[in-house]
Each structure stands twice: as structure tokens, then as C-alpha cells.
Scaffold this motif. Sequence first.
Motif, PDB file in Angstrom:
ATOM      1  N   ALA A 172      69.455  16.684 107.428  1.00  0.00           N
ATOM      2  CA  ALA A 172      69.173  16.055 106.125  1.00  0.00           C
ATOM      3  C   ALA A 172      69.493  16.863 104.913  1.00  0.00           C
ATOM      4  N   PHE A 173      69.451  18.090 104.914  1.00  0.00           N
ATOM      5  CA  PHE A 173      69.669  19.130 103.953  1.00  0.00           C
ATOM      6  C   PHE A 173      70.386  20.280 104.716  1.00  0.00           C
ATOM      7  N   VAL A 174      71.157  21.018 104.103  1.00  0.00           N
ATOM      8  CA  VAL A 174      71.477  22.328 104.332  1.00  0.00           C
ATOM      9  C   VAL A 174      71.216  23.227 103.245  1.00  0.00           C
ATOM     10  N   ALA A 175      70.765  24.286 103.340  1.00  0.00           N
ATOM     11  CA  ALA A 175      70.560  25.343 102.089  1.00  0.00           C
ATOM     12  C   ALA A 175      70.945  26.712 102.473  1.00  0.00           C
ATOM     13  N   ALA A 176      71.437  27.186 101.721  1.00  0.00           N
ATOM     14  CA  ALA A 176      71.891  28.669 101.561  1.00  0.00           C
ATOM     15  C   ALA A 176      71.253  29.458 100.582  1.00  0.00           C
ATOM     16  N   VAL A 177      70.529  30.692 100.740  1.00  0.00           N
ATOM     17  CA  VAL A 177      70.055  31.585  99.779  1.00  0.00           C
ATOM     18  C   VAL A 177      70.867  32.889  99.860  1.00  0.00           C
ATOM     19  N   ASP A 178      71.358  33.213  98.710  1.00  0.00           N
ATOM     20  CA  ASP A 178      72.317  34.458  98.534  1.00  0.00           C
ATOM     21  C   ASP A 178      71.197  35.265  97.817  1.00  0.00           C
TER      22      ASP A 178
ATOM     23  N   ALA B  69      59.846  26.915  99.563  1.00  0.00           N
ATOM     24  CA  ALA B  69      59.701  27.982 100.348  1.00  0.00           C
ATOM     25  C   ALA B  69      57.972  28.171 101.028  1.00  0.00           C
ATOM     26  N   LEU B  70      58.175  28.093 102.433  1.00  0.00           N
ATOM     27  CA  LEU B  70      56.764  28.188 102.917  1.00  0.00           C
ATOM     28  C   LEU B  70      56.897  29.502 103.960  1.00  0.00           C
ATOM     29  N   GLY B  71      55.456  30.116 104.255  1.00  0.00           N
ATOM     30  CA  GLY B  71      55.425  31.210 105.111  1.00  0.00           C
ATOM     31  C   GLY B  71      55.746  32.285 104.599  1.00  0.00           C
ATOM     32  N   GLY B  72      56.138  33.119 105.855  1.00  0.00           N
ATOM     33  CA  GLY B  72      56.803  34.569 105.266  1.00  0.00           C
ATOM     34  C   GLY B  72      55.712  35.140 104.363  1.00  0.00           C
ATOM     35  N   GLY B  73      54.617  35.116 104.841  1.00  0.00           N
ATOM     36  CA  GLY B  73      53.438  35.693 103.872  1.00  0.00           C
ATOM     37  C   GLY B  73      52.979  35.003 102.840  1.00  0.00           C
ATOM     38  N   ARG B  74      53.761  33.907 102.385  1.00  0.00           N
ATOM     39  CA  ARG B  74      53.119  33.311 101.101  1.00  0.00           C
ATOM     40  C   ARG B  74      51.742  32.685 101.552  1.00  0.00           C
TER      41      ARG B  74
ATOM     42  N   PRO C 298      59.620  37.396 100.263  1.00  0.00           N
ATOM     43  CA  PRO C 298      60.145  37.899 101.601  1.00  0.00           C
ATOM     44  C   PRO C 298      60.969  36.968 102.296  1.00  0.00           C
ATOM     45  N   MET C 299      61.909  37.178 103.027  1.00  0.00           N
ATOM     46  CA  MET C 299      62.781  36.077 103.617  1.00  0.00           C
ATOM     47  C   MET C 299      62.421  35.832 105.276  1.00  0.00           C
ATOM     48  N   ASP C 300      62.024  37.069 105.841  1.00  0.00           N
ATOM     49  CA  ASP C 300      62.037  37.002 107.124  1.00  0.00           C
ATOM     50  C   ASP C 300      60.652  35.878 107.443  1.00  0.00           C
TER      51      ASP C 300
ATOM     52  N   LEU D  40      67.726  31.656 108.221  1.00  0.00           N
ATOM     53  CA  LEU D  40      67.996  32.399 109.252  1.00  0.00           C
ATOM     54  C   LEU D  40      69.217  33.221 108.617  1.00  0.00           C
ATOM     55  N   SER D  41      69.019  34.680 108.913  1.00  0.00           N
ATOM     56  CA  SER D  41      69.978  35.512 108.472  1.00  0.00           C
ATOM     57  C   SER D  41      71.174  35.186 109.010  1.00  0.00           C
ATOM     58  N   VAL D  42      72.341  35.429 108.197  1.00  0.00           N
ATOM     59  CA  VAL D  42      73.639  35.255 108.679  1.00  0.00           C
ATOM     60  C   VAL D  42      74.319  36.307 109.577  1.00  0.00           C
ATOM     61  N   GLU D  43      73.770  37.556 109.055  1.00  0.00           N
ATOM     62  CA  GLU D  43      74.165  38.464 110.097  1.00  0.00           C
ATOM     63  C   GLU D  43      73.445  38.650 111.365  1.00  0.00           C
TER      64      GLU D  43
END
Lengths: 184, 222
Positions: free
Chosen positions: B127-133, B158-163, B185-187, B217-220
Amino acid sequence: MDASTDSARLAGLVARVAAHDRAAFGELYAATRAKLFGVVRRILIRGDLAEEALQESYVRIWSNAHRYEPGTASAMTWMVAIARNQAIDVKRRAAERMSAQAVELDDVVLTETKPSAEDTADLRRLRNCLGGLGDDNRDMVLLAYHQGYSREELAEKFARPVATVKTILRRSLMLLKECLDGRA
Amino acid sequence: MAEPEEAAEYVLGTLDASERAAFEARLASDPALAAEVAQWQRRLSPLDDETAPVEPPAGVYGRILERIGPSDNVVQLKRAVSIWRGATAAVSAIAAALILFLVVRTPSPEKGMYLAVLQGENANAPAFVAAVDVGRKMVVVRRLGDAAPTDKSYELWALGGGRDKPQPLGVVDAAMRMPMQDMGPMDGTMLAVSVEPEGGSPTGQPTGPVMFTGKLLSVEGR
């Protein structure tokens, strides 16, 4: 919203649906579904068949929206025509006659002939012209239009040969045309 | 050449099956006949007001949408993904996001680039694609599915990741690129889209149903 802005809004939505605008399709569905479902259910009576016809109607509306010409009929008239065609196709395909349930509804159709205050001028005029056909002939036209009766079903109900029913229907329609167009 | 009565009987619905089929075949290529039919529809249509409206069951619209197929941009994306998949063997969600990256013309991924594909429950199309730089402090979002209902807006969280509660990222329309405050946090972070009153949640927290979610998800790759 008065009738003319409503009709302009629907025509605008159909134009956007022609460009495969899905948001417009959703709005068009929301604005017309109850009207079209009423039409197909009156013809098909059985809920599952009516749903099938409604579904097919909107698939047609989606794929044929580019063929709609605002000059020839209102968007609602165009969509009801699609829905009636689908319902009649489904009804002719369905083997069963559904006559047991249809009998109940006959009375509804036949008594709904008195003009009411909310009737549009067009409906009053059409009702007036229908009244000139005589009761049986008028009822044949109404049962065909509202409930999708075939010539055979009408022949059975009115105890007339099928060929006679065909003649009566055609003569009635030509009289209606004269009556309606003559006063236009 | 059709008799004039035939168009009338066609609209009335009393032609028999073979007459009906033959008439429809002529109708497709005969504008004069089509005009005759339209006139009969107009003559008889006042009767439509005599039929009471009936609400159809709720499930019908979903089946109609299935019949008319996915929206054009989802089709394009699926096509792009299948080509991309032909060349490599990758996780399809990441593939979809990377293809979309080209669509939104984001600079090529650098350090700290995360992607998410947001889907609804039971949905087979994103439904959506998102990228975070993270380096440029930008969020880029592209809507692939249907627009928000009339008088409503989609809002990204943004949810989770310690929020301890959802972090608002902004109202999303067809496509947008927005500067991001400290994202934290991103993870382990999920992105989610909820349906809110037009213009976004009045409270700073989701008030409407969460329609779509996807894991960042991390691109790397980790």
C-alpha cells in the motif's frame, strides 16, 4: 443537494472513472449502490443472484465508463440501464423461475399506480400515458420493466399466447412513444 | 436493419435470449440504433423512481475491486519487481522498495538508509513504500494503493524500537518527502499508517484504525 447538481456530480464521477480513477469509482459506488441494488433485487428477488448482477454491473461501469455520453442520458439512467441488463441476463440464465416469491411482489407493482406528491413530473406524465394502455397492457409493461418478466412469463400470468404478448408489448410501447413524444 | 419496436423491447427487457444477443451485436456497431436505445431508456427511466433503494451487503464492493484488478501503479510495480527478481534472487519486499526508490528519484542509498513496505492485513499488494535516510534526515513515502477516503487523511507513524508510544511522522498523500526530526532508534522499528481526520490526528496519537504496517529494514543488511 438538488437533482441537477446531483446528476452533474455523477456525470463528473463517471468521467473520472473512465480514466480509471479508483477514488472516483469508490464515490460513484457509494452514491449509487442502493439505487442499483434495489433495481436488480426487484428483478431477481434472490439475494445471491442480485449480488452477482450488482457486481457485474459495476465491473461493466468501470470498463465502459468511457462510452458514457452525457448528452444522451443522465449518468444514473445509464447505470440503471446497465444494471437492468445484467439482472435480466442473470435472470434468463437462472433456470428457476422464482415464481413463488414473484407472486407476492406482483401486487406491490400493480397497486403502486396511484400518483403521489413526490412523483417527478416525468413520472406523472409516464404514468398518465401508461394509464391510457388499459390495465392488463399497462401491467405487462410494468412487470417487464420492474421485474424482468419474459414474454413467456407474461403469457402464463395473463393466460395469453406468447405471440399475442409480443404484439401487445410492441403496440403498447409504440403508443407510449406517441403519447410521451407528442407532448414533449 | 432492426424494426423500431425491437429497440423498445430490448430496453423493456422482453426480447428472447437469441434476439437479445443478436440485437446487442448490432448495437455495438450501429450508432443510430444505440441512439434509439438511449431514447427508450430516457422514456422509461422515470419508472426507476418507483423502486425503493436497498443497501447491498458490505462484501460486494471488495469483490468488485477484485474483479477490476489492482490499480495501475501496483501493476507497474509488480511488473518491475518480477523483472528485478529475474535478475537476482531477493526478498520481494526489499526488491519492491528498491525499485520504488528509482521511481521517487531518491539519491542512491548511503549509510543509514532504511526501507519499509507497508501492507494491510490479508493484502498481497503493497500500500505504501517508505524510505528513511538517516544521514540526510529525510523520510520519503510513496502511496501505491488507494487514496484515503473522502474527508480523511493517512498519517504515518513509527512504532516499536523502544518507543513507548507511536511517534508521528506526518500526513502522507500520494507521494511526499519530509524532513525528519530525531527519529530515535531504527532497529526494531515498524512504520504504520492510520486513517485520521483530514489533516491528521488532532491528538498527536493515532485516533483511527491502523490500516498498513511494515518493518523498517536496513539497506546494508545486517
